[in-house]
Structure formats: structure tokens, C-alpha cells
Design an enzyme around this catalytic site. Structure first.
Site, short mmCIF file in Angstrom:
data_model
loop_
_atom_site.label_atom_id
_atom_site.label_comp_id
_atom_site.label_asym_id
_atom_site.label_seq_id
_atom_site.Cartn_x
_atom_site.Cartn_y
_atom_site.Cartn_z
N TYR A 253 15.30 30.25 7.13
CA TYR A 253 14.24 30.89 8.24
C TYR A 253 13.84 30.78 9.52
O TYR A 253 14.22 30.84 10.49
CB TYR A 253 12.79 30.02 7.31
CG TYR A 253 12.62 30.08 5.64
CD1 TYR A 253 12.79 31.42 5.17
CD2 TYR A 253 12.45 29.15 4.55
CE1 TYR A 253 12.30 31.52 3.70
CE2 TYR A 253 13.04 29.46 4.03
CZ TYR A 253 12.33 30.30 2.99
OH TYR A 253 12.01 30.66 1.56
N LYS B 146 0.62 -0.73 -0.12
CA LYS B 146 0.05 0.20 0.09
C LYS B 146 0.71 1.19 0.11
O LYS B 146 2.00 1.00 0.13
CB LYS B 146 -1.08 0.07 1.77
CG LYS B 146 -0.42 -0.10 2.39
CD LYS B 146 -1.58 -0.83 3.77
CE LYS B 146 -0.60 -0.43 4.96
NZ LYS B 146 -1.22 -1.37 6.46
C1 LIG Z 1 0.23 -2.00 6.60
C2 LIG Z 1 -0.88 -3.80 6.98
C3 LIG Z 1 0.16 -4.23 6.86
C4 LIG Z 1 1.63 -4.38 7.12
O1 LIG Z 1 2.32 -3.63 8.50
P1 LIG Z 1 3.70 -3.48 9.02
O2 LIG Z 1 3.65 -2.84 10.01
O3 LIG Z 1 4.12 -2.64 8.01
O4 LIG Z 1 4.21 -4.32 8.58
C5 LIG Z 1 -0.87 -5.95 7.55
N1 LIG Z 1 -1.81 -5.67 7.55
C6 LIG Z 1 -2.83 -5.01 7.50
C7 LIG Z 1 -4.24 -5.31 7.52
C8 LIG Z 1 -2.29 -3.94 7.01
O5 LIG Z 1 -3.29 -2.61 6.69
#
Ligand SMILES: *Cc1c(COP(=O)(O)O)cnc(C)c1O
Length: 361
Positions: free
Chosen positions: A253, A34
Site C-alpha cells: 500500500y 487483566k
Molecule cells: C496492571 C496492574 C499491575 C501489573 O502491572 P505490570 O506492570 O504488568 O506488572 C499491578 N497492579 C495494578 C493495580 C495494576 O493495575
């Protein structure tokens, strides 16, 4: 001269995948892609992981992009679908979905689909974000099972909220709730990266690594990370200016930082417009010419300033054009996140379109 560049290391990715398999040898791996594969490039990372058993994304667009790129493995929508009209696309592109709500169940039931959809039923075991509550689980499961639009091999899953902390009792409680509701009749899935590294009992049939795939420790205490991961992204840029300043001169800044000594200031071509965190405090480490130098002054949109100091003879060896590493192989991203009051997840996701991508040879 290079400006902000993310160097992506596929060998490190393959190494991290092996580490995941060594933690969870009997589980299948759903690699989580994702948010543009945590900033590493969605299609790029998917293609570099032919060994993954499935992929997870958060949005339908991401899933369709993967199919269009020729990815053939199962793809799971980790938050499910958001409206009933997405269901035809799920069926058309052969996508799997998490189901976590009554609204989704009703939508699936009503839909007219050419072929049934494979679903993962999400149970809320205590994180209280998404999922069916344990009290509603049995009736929900039966309703789902009876829907003509749902494949019979429903996978049961839940998500851990505190697995990064080995001293937190929440994970054991969540695991217990999960075990009471599930049985070996179904495939089950519970572990994210922290579950994989820290909680062997959470592995079940499918593990779902995100962060650790990219070489970042998911554990709160780095010492709880028993096997060495390798960063997949190294973020670099170059020195575009070196200036001599005097004791008492302010930089950047808001004149936010004032020098206590005569020194050399280096300007590096990266800023929050590239995704470098604006909240990185004074002293945040930057790796340049074999040593660490501190950020001084405010992070700008396109630049940061560092104190290069001076050598014994009152000179420096750095030159305009020299490379600086913001995070990656020489400098763990965890250190930067800490100095910017954030987490590595956010830093990686924030890499902007302006950053060049190169693949490590
Ligand atoms: C994002 C996500 C993961 C992965 O999580 P990490 O902490 O990056 O390993 C696993 N399961 C679900 C349902 C997620 O949304």
C-alpha cells in the site's frame, strides 16, 4: 500450513512465577490477569497458576468468568467496582475490590449485602491516577473500617508510576509516602513487575506481577532485569508467497517501500487484523529459517511483506509454507515494540480473536 498462531508455554509461565518468588520470597503473589491475561487467555492462564495466592483483574466480567471456570483463589478488582449495583455480584461471587474513591465508599455503606466484602484501600502516593490522597487517608480509612459491609482485614495498597526506570527518583518518593501512611498492622501491597525486579523495598506482603509473569522484562534498560524470564507467548505464521522483484519495484500500500536491488519478497499471513502492529516500521525484525529478515512496505490487515534477500547463487532456500516467528522465543517482543513505537503490554493485549491458540507440548 498455519496462519497466525500464538503458542502458549505453561512451563515458561511456571518458570517466571519461580523467578518472581525468588525476587520476593516473603511476599504473597497476586497474579495480574487483566485484559485476557495480557492476551494469553484469562481462564487458561488462571488454571495454569494453581500456586498463585490471588488473581487481579480490571473488570467484573473477567472476575465472574474466572469464578465460573472454577477458580477458587481470591480475585481482586484492581479498579474497584464502577456502579453500586455491582456490589451484590461482588458479594455473591466472593470477589475482593479495591476502593479508591468517595463514591465507592458511599455505595458500599448504603448497600444491603448478605456478607461483608474484602477491600484493598488504594492510596495515591504520587501517580495521581486513582487513589485516596494522603491528606484524606486517615478519615477515609476510619469510615471504611466502620462500614458493616467491609471486612475488618483491609489491605493497604498503592501503584508505582516510574519503577521501570532505576534512575527515576519518583519510586523512592512514592515508597516514602506509602511507608508513612501504613504500618505492619495491615497487609500492604505496592510492587508491580518493575517494583519486583528493581525495588526490593517495595515488596511488602503482596506483590502484583503482570508483565513479567508472561516473560517480558518490565525494566526500561534490559540490563536492569537481573534474572532471565522466558516468553510465554510465541507468535508465528507462515510464508504464503515468495516473489522475485527487480531493483526499483515498490511493494504494498502506498508504494511505501522501493527496492534498491533485485531480491525476493516473502509474504507472511499475519497483519493488524491479528494484532500485529500496523506501525511496525521498515526493518522490524522477523525470524525465519534461522535468521532475521526485515519487514518492508506497510503492514496490511492480513499480511506483511519481508525482504528475504538472496543467497550467494542468487537463489533462496525459503519455501512457501515455511514458518515465521513474529515474537517470542527466537525474537524478544521488546524489539518489536520498539520498532512500532509502542510497549510490549499493548502488543500482547492486541492479539485478536482470529489468532489460533496452541499449547506448547
Ligand atoms: C496492571 C496492574 C499491575 C501489573 O502491572 P505490570 O506492570 O504488568 O506488572 C499491578 N497492579 C495494578 C493495580 C495494576 O493495575
Amino acid at each position: 500450513m498455519r496462519t497466525a498462531t500464538a503458542i502458549i508455554d505453561f512451563q515458561a509461565l511456571a518458570h517466571n512465577y519461580k523467578i518472581i518468588k525468588s525476587y520476593a520470597p516473603n511476599s504473597k503473589v497476586l497474579a495480574v490477569l487483566k485484559a485476557n491475561a495480557y492476551g494469553h487467555g484469562l481462564e487458561r492462564i488462571a488454571k495454569a497458576l494453581p500456586q498463585a495466592d490471588a488473581f487481579g483483574v480490571a473488570r467484573l466480567d473477567e472476575a465472574i468468568a474466572l469464578r465460573k471456570a472454577g477458580i477458587f483463589q481470591p480475585i481482586v478488582l484492581l479498579e474497584g467496582f464502577f456502579s453500586p449495583d455491582e456490589l451484590t455480584l461482588l458479594s455473591e461471587y466472593n470477589l475482593e475490590t479495591i476502593i479508591h474513591s468517595k463514591e465507592q465508599l458511599a455505595a458500599i455503606d448504603k448497600a444491603h449485602l448478605d456478607s461483608p466484602i474484602k477491600v484493598w484501600l488504594k492510596i495515591d502516593t504520587g501517580m495521581h491516577r486513582l487513589g485516596i490522597s494522603p491528606a484524606d487517608f486517615t478519615s477515609f480509612y476510619h469510615a471504611l473500617e466502620q462500614s458493616k459491609n467491609v471486612q475488618s482485614d483491609i489491605i493497604l495498597m498503592s501503584h508505582l508510576g516510574c519503577a521501570d526506570d532505576l534512575n527515576d527518583s519518583t519510586t523512592a518518593i512514592q515508597l516514602n509516602v506509602f511507608k508513612q501512611l501504613t504500618s505492619s498492622k495491615h497487609e500492604c501491597s505496592l510492587a508491580n513487575s518493575a517494583g519486583i525486579c528493581g525495588w526490593p523495598e517495595t515488596h511488602f506482603d503482596w506483590v502484583r506481577p503482570g508483565l513479567m509473569l508472561y516473560g517480558v522484562s518490565p525494566m526500561l534498560q534490559p540490563s536492569d532485569q537481573k534474572k532471565a524470564l522466558q516468553p510465554v507467548m510465541t507468535l508465528k505464521s507462515s510464508l504464503i508467497s515468495i516473489r522475485r522483484i527487480n531493483e526499483g519495484d515498490s511493494v504494498g500500500y502506498g508504494s511505501f517501500w522501493t527496492s534498491a536491488k533485485d531480491t525476493y519478497i516473502g509474504v507472511i499471513a499475519i497483519g493488524y487484523g491479528d494484532g500485529y502492529p500496523r506501525h511496525a516500521e521498515n526493518g522490524t525484525p522477523i525470524y525465519i529459517n534461522g535468521r532475521i529478515v526485515p519487514i518492508i512496505g506497510r503492514v496490511s490487515m492480513d499480511m506483511i511483506t519481508v525482504d528475504l534477500g538472496e543467497g550467494a547463487a542468487g537463489k533462496i532456500n525459503d519455501k512457501v509454507g515455511d514458518e515465521a516467528t513474529l515474537w517470542g522465543v527466537e525474537l524478544p517482543i521488546e524489539q518489536i515494540a520498539m520498532r512500532a513505537t509502542t510497549i510490549p503490554y499493548e502488543l500482547l493485549c492486541n492479539i485478536s480473536r482470529r489468532v489460533h491458540i496452541t499449547i506448547k507440548k
